[in-house]
Design a protein around this motif. Structure first.
Motif, PDB file in Angstrom:
ATOM      1  N   PRO A  79      -0.987   3.299  -3.253  1.00 23.24           N
ATOM      2  CA  PRO A  79      -1.990   3.762  -2.294  1.00 23.24           C
ATOM      3  C   PRO A  79      -3.415   3.306  -2.612  1.00 23.24           C
ATOM      4  CG  PRO A  79      -0.481   5.540  -2.866  1.00 23.24           C
ATOM      5  CD  PRO A  79      -0.186   4.405  -3.805  1.00 23.24           C
ATOM      6  N   ASP A  80      -3.697   2.939  -3.869  1.00 22.42           N
ATOM      7  CA  ASP A  80      -5.035   2.499  -4.233  1.00 22.42           C
ATOM      8  C   ASP A  80      -5.242   1.002  -4.052  1.00 22.42           C
ATOM      9  OD1 ASP A  80      -3.311   1.781  -6.269  1.00 22.42           O
ATOM     10  OD2 ASP A  80      -4.704   2.303  -7.898  1.00 22.42           O
ATOM     11  N   MET A 132       0.819  -1.207   0.000  1.00 18.35           N
ATOM     12  CA  MET A 132       0.000   0.000   0.000  1.00 18.35           C
ATOM     13  C   MET A 132       0.857   1.263   0.000  1.00 18.35           C
ATOM     14  SD  MET A 132      -3.378   0.678   2.305  1.00 18.35           S
ATOM     15  CE  MET A 132      -4.014  -0.914   1.757  1.00 18.35           C
ATOM     16  N   MET A 133       2.042   1.180   0.602  1.00 17.25           N
ATOM     17  CA  MET A 133       2.943   2.330   0.555  1.00 17.25           C
ATOM     18  C   MET A 133       3.372   2.620  -0.879  1.00 17.25           C
ATOM     19  SD  MET A 133       5.388   1.688   3.862  1.00 17.25           S
ATOM     20  CE  MET A 133       4.719   1.609   5.524  1.00 17.25           C
TER      21      MET A 133
END
Length: 272
Positions: free
Chosen positions: A116-117, A112-113
């Motif tokens: 982000p989606d 996710m880093m």
């Protein structure tokens, strides 16, 4: 947007009461809405009951190839590379992968880093030696909510072939005979994939059917499960998965029949 821990819990409850209205459909899967927070928490973990931080599911497994029942061993190499080989099922040295494990990341993780989606709960998949020391680790995702649970399989080393079999998937609530579908475009064979060869573009077209409820005897007791049969149809042949799903513990048993003719069986052994 800043939200307190109290607010986070309150918003979680409101979203749960909203039911299916809080979910969006994506390629056949239902995905929950992203939870905003400034606590560094994974924004898709708030409604999880199975894949929660601080809990690790440990599986026994074996691989059948022809007349042999096997496990595999991992050997570190210079430069950080790791080689693997099949070994006898009963081998128990420090390089043998004796167990497999699934652990949930409570915080936002590397996927996710970078993306982000990304809309899944991030999990570690462990390849353990007999003393439960990780010999290798995969990072991937799972979707869990009140409508469905869908899990990325193990795909390192001897388990790479599972990329070409149906992914574990169950629709909730259980309905006997309920049929649902999922597909995956694999495209052209990528060079690092060693388990199976194909030419041109490959696509998995998966059909799942909820068969019924059963009771399995696991090392820690009897568990009621939903039995889901699935088949992945491809231009290179078919693979299948029989999954046994517990609403308390997730996929407690998986029986794969793979495109390379192998059978891989995983069964939940303990919860840590």
């Amino acid at each position: 947007m800043k939200i307190s821990l109290f607010g986070f819990c309150l918003l979680s409850c409101l979203m749960l009461f909203a039911g299916s209205a809080a979910l969006a459909q994506k390629q056949g899967l239902f995905i929950e809405k992203k939870m905003p927070n400034d606590e560094g928490l994974n924004p898709y973990n708030y409604d999880n009951k199975i894949f929660v931080a601080g809990k690790t599911y440990v599986y026994n497994y074996f691989i059948i190839k022809g007349p042999d029942t096997l496990k595999y061993a991992i050997s570190p190499q210079a430069g950080g590379e790791k080689n693997w080989k099949y070994v006898a099922k009963m081998q128990k040295d420090s390089n043998t992968v004796a167990y497999l494990g699934i652990k949930t990341l409570g915080k936002i993780g590397p996927i996710m880093m970078d993306k982000p989606d990304y809309d899944q709960t991030e999990i570690f998949l462990y390849h353990y030696n007999p003393n439960l020391k990780p010999l290798d680790t995969e990072l991937t995702g799972v979707v869990e909510n009140q409508a469905n649970v869908w899990l990325h399989p193990f795909r390192f080393h001897a388990l790479e072939i599972l990329q070409l079999s149906p992914f574990p998937y169950v629709k909730l609530p259980f309905k006997q005979g309920q049929t649902f579908y999922w597909s995956l475009d694999l495209g052209k064979k990528w060079p690092e994939f060693k388990a199976f060869n194909w030419k041109g573009n490959l696509k998995l077209n998966c059909t799942y059917v909820e068969q019924g409820k059963e009771t399995l005897e696991l090392p820690f007791g009897k568990v009621e499960v939903i039995k889901v049969k699935s088949v992945a149809v491809t231009a290179k042949g078919n693979s299948s998965l029989i999954a046994y799903f517990s609403e308390a513990y997730g996929f407690v048993k998986l029986v794969y029949r793979n495109l390379d003719g192998s059978i891989i069986v995983m069964s939940l052994n303990q919860i840590r």
